[in-house]
Write an enzyme that holds these catalytic residues in place. Structure first.
Site, PDB file in Angstrom:
ATOM      1  N   ASP A  62       1.019  -1.267   0.133  1.00 29.78           N
ATOM      2  CA  ASP A  62      -0.070  -0.043   0.034  1.00 29.78           C
ATOM      3  C   ASP A  62       0.935   1.058   0.054  1.00 29.78           C
ATOM      4  OD1 ASP A  62      -1.691   2.284   0.585  1.00 29.78           O
ATOM      5  OD2 ASP A  62      -2.820   0.948   2.215  1.00 29.78           O
ATOM      6  N   TYR A 154      -9.739  14.408  -5.946  1.00 25.62           N
ATOM      7  CA  TYR A 154      -8.743  14.022  -7.103  1.00 25.62           C
ATOM      8  C   TYR A 154      -8.191  15.259  -7.629  1.00 25.62           C
ATOM      9  CZ  TYR A 154      -7.353  11.483 -11.226  1.00 25.62           C
ATOM     10  OH  TYR A 154      -6.406  10.912 -12.149  1.00 25.62           O
ATOM     11  N   LYS A 158      -4.102  15.907  -7.626  1.00 24.55           N
ATOM     12  CA  LYS A 158      -3.364  15.898  -8.773  1.00 24.55           C
ATOM     13  C   LYS A 158      -2.681  17.262  -9.155  1.00 24.55           C
ATOM     14  CE  LYS A 158      -3.555  11.652 -10.122  1.00 24.55           C
ATOM     15  NZ  LYS A 158      -2.808  10.577 -10.080  1.00 24.55           N
TER      16      LYS A 158
HETATM   17  P1  NAI Z   1      -6.046   1.747 -12.740  1.00 20.11           P
HETATM   18  O1  NAI Z   1      -7.103   1.534 -11.780  1.00 20.11           O
HETATM   19  O2  NAI Z   1      -6.005   0.750 -14.091  1.00 20.11           O
HETATM   20  O3  NAI Z   1      -4.641   1.558 -12.118  1.00 20.11           O
HETATM   21  C1  NAI Z   1      -4.397   1.959 -10.775  1.00 20.11           C
HETATM   22  C2  NAI Z   1      -3.638   0.696  -9.924  1.00 20.11           C
HETATM   23  O4  NAI Z   1      -3.115   1.407  -8.777  1.00 20.11           O
HETATM   24  C3  NAI Z   1      -4.500  -0.560  -9.720  1.00 20.11           C
HETATM   25  O5  NAI Z   1      -3.807  -1.530 -10.062  1.00 20.11           O
HETATM   26  C4  NAI Z   1      -4.696  -0.202  -7.995  1.00 20.11           C
HETATM   27  O6  NAI Z   1      -4.740  -1.578  -7.521  1.00 20.11           O
HETATM   28  C5  NAI Z   1      -3.322   0.475  -7.621  1.00 20.11           C
HETATM   29  N1  NAI Z   1      -3.627   1.037  -6.612  1.00 20.11           N
HETATM   30  C6  NAI Z   1      -4.529   1.698  -5.961  1.00 20.11           C
HETATM   31  N2  NAI Z   1      -4.349   2.017  -4.450  1.00 20.11           N
HETATM   32  C7  NAI Z   1      -3.202   1.551  -4.335  1.00 20.11           C
HETATM   33  C8  NAI Z   1      -2.457   1.547  -3.268  1.00 20.11           C
HETATM   34  N3  NAI Z   1      -2.823   2.241  -2.014  1.00 20.11           N
HETATM   35  N4  NAI Z   1      -1.127   1.122  -3.295  1.00 20.11           N
HETATM   36  C9  NAI Z   1      -0.625   0.434  -4.340  1.00 20.11           C
HETATM   37  N5  NAI Z   1      -1.264   0.317  -5.445  1.00 20.11           N
HETATM   38  C10 NAI Z   1      -2.707   1.167  -5.452  1.00 20.11           C
HETATM   39  O7  NAI Z   1      -5.851   3.141 -13.276  1.00 20.11           O
HETATM   40  P2  NAI Z   1      -4.925   3.917 -14.319  1.00 20.11           P
HETATM   41  O8  NAI Z   1      -5.975   4.699 -15.110  1.00 20.11           O
HETATM   42  O9  NAI Z   1      -3.958   3.020 -14.866  1.00 20.11           O
HETATM   43  O10 NAI Z   1      -4.066   4.953 -13.408  1.00 20.11           O
HETATM   44  C11 NAI Z   1      -2.975   5.219 -13.117  1.00 20.11           C
HETATM   45  C12 NAI Z   1      -2.631   6.564 -12.809  1.00 20.11           C
HETATM   46  O11 NAI Z   1      -3.027   7.418 -14.028  1.00 20.11           O
HETATM   47  C13 NAI Z   1      -3.466   6.973 -11.690  1.00 20.11           C
HETATM   48  O12 NAI Z   1      -2.673   7.863 -10.913  1.00 20.11           O
HETATM   49  C14 NAI Z   1      -4.714   7.960 -12.247  1.00 20.11           C
HETATM   50  O13 NAI Z   1      -5.111   8.819 -11.345  1.00 20.11           O
HETATM   51  C15 NAI Z   1      -3.909   8.608 -13.501  1.00 20.11           C
HETATM   52  N6  NAI Z   1      -4.678   8.915 -14.380  1.00 20.11           N
HETATM   53  C16 NAI Z   1      -5.654   7.968 -15.007  1.00 20.11           C
HETATM   54  C17 NAI Z   1      -6.227   8.511 -16.074  1.00 20.11           C
HETATM   55  C18 NAI Z   1      -7.212   7.978 -17.276  1.00 20.11           C
HETATM   56  O14 NAI Z   1      -8.013   8.249 -17.761  1.00 20.11           O
HETATM   57  N7  NAI Z   1      -7.031   6.497 -17.012  1.00 20.11           N
HETATM   58  C19 NAI Z   1      -6.233  10.146 -16.417  1.00 20.11           C
HETATM   59  C20 NAI Z   1      -5.427  10.878 -15.878  1.00 20.11           C
HETATM   60  C21 NAI Z   1      -4.498  10.401 -14.860  1.00 20.11           C
END
Ligand code: NAI
Length: 252
Positions: A62, A154, A158
């Site tokens: 985490d 959020y 960010k």
């Molecule tokens: P996702 O939900 O597919 O991946 C996020 C990952 O972070 C998941 O595997 C989850 O298990 C892990 N996670 C969550 N809380 C955690 C914790 N406390 N400790 C360790 N791991 C943890 O989402 P995505 O889209 O790949 O997001 C990645 C990053 O990109 C995030 O920071 C998100 O805010 C950012 N982002 C995503 C966008 C989108 O449209 N998908 C747009 C802008 C930013």
């Protein structure tokens, strides 16, 4: 191979953007520690990388927890031989206004999205500095630069990521450590579907709306990964403190 002799930590490595980036970093020669709250999913990504002939380990953790961050850094150094690239990418979103957001939800979003990066830098910067430097990339968001609706915690978190990145770049540039943020627009990952569900909207309609930008489509995880590989590599050797926007145009 742009990342030979490098060791990289990728948080949120089991998610859409994290998985694509862990694979892209490994394909450029980096040994990768895939970190995620979901340990089984992290192990699956690490196994996928190893099956392709590259080097990876999985670490369940985490990222909002200081003991977990200390363990991530120590395990990576012990098993991969050092750390010179970190992608602080784990993140969560809550689609609520200020009025609708509980203090607990606010704190959780800041714990995962912001405190995690502070903690990682607190513990990894001394390791990187002792080895002559490195590159840290933090995942911000178009909404960290411009703002967005029904996502108060959020957007605030960010915005903090983007400016914390600049502060880190100023403090640690003299130690040879570059720190940049990558700021995606809508990217085709589980997070977008989670948002649709939080808002009570149809996922397909929500994803179709995400294509409303100059390039007429949402982004794919590998397109964020390409930007991170460049920021991690020596090709971006004079870039630090920047907020790189990868959004198909028009968000920020
Ligand atoms: P996702 O939900 O597919 O991946 C996020 C990952 O972070 C998941 O595997 C989850 O298990 C892990 N996670 C969550 N809380 C955690 C914790 N406390 N400790 C360790 N791991 C943890 O989402 P995505 O889209 O790949 O997001 C990645 C990053 O990109 C995030 O920071 C998100 O805010 C950012 N982002 C995503 C966008 C989108 O449209 N998908 C747009 C802008 C930013």
């Amino acid at each position: 191979m742009r990342l030979e002799q490098k060791q990289a930590i990728v948080t949120g490595g089991a998610g859409g953007i994290g998985r694509a980036t862990a694979k892209a970093l490994a394909a450029e020669g980096a040994a990768v520690a895939v970190v995620d709250l979901d340990g089984a999913a992290a192990e699956a990504v690490a196994a996928e990388i190893r099956d392709a002939g590259f080097t990876a380990i999985a670490i369940q953790a985490d990222v909002s927890s200081e003991p977990d961050i200390e363990r991530i850094v120590a395990t990576t150094v012990a098993e991969l031989g050092g750390v010179n690239v970190v992608f602080n990418n784990a993140g969560i979103i809550r689609r609520t206004t200020a009025v609708e957001t509980s203090v607990e939800e606010w704190d959780r979003v800041f714990g995962v999205n912001v405190r995690s990066i502070f903690l990682m830098c607190k513990h990894v910067v001394p390791v990187m500095a002792a080895a002559g430097g490195g590159s840290i990339v933090n995942t911000g968001s178009g909404w960290g630069l411009k703002g967005g609706g029904q996502a108060i915690s959020y957007c605030a978190s960010k915005g903090a990521v983007v400016n914390m990145t600049r502060a880190l770049a100023i403090d640690h540039g003299p130690q040879g450590i570059r720190v940049n943020s990558v700021n995606p627009g809508d990217v085709n990952t589980g997070m977008l579907r989670d948002e649709a569900s939080q808002l009570g909207q149809d996922a397909d309609a929500f994803l179709a709306e995400a294509a409303d930008r100059p390039l007429r489509r949402m982004g794919e995880p590998r397109e964020i990964a390409s930007a991170v590989v460049w920021l991690a590599s020596d090709e971006s050797s004079y870039v630090t403190g920047s907020a790189l926007v990868v959004d198909g145009g028009g968000i920020a």
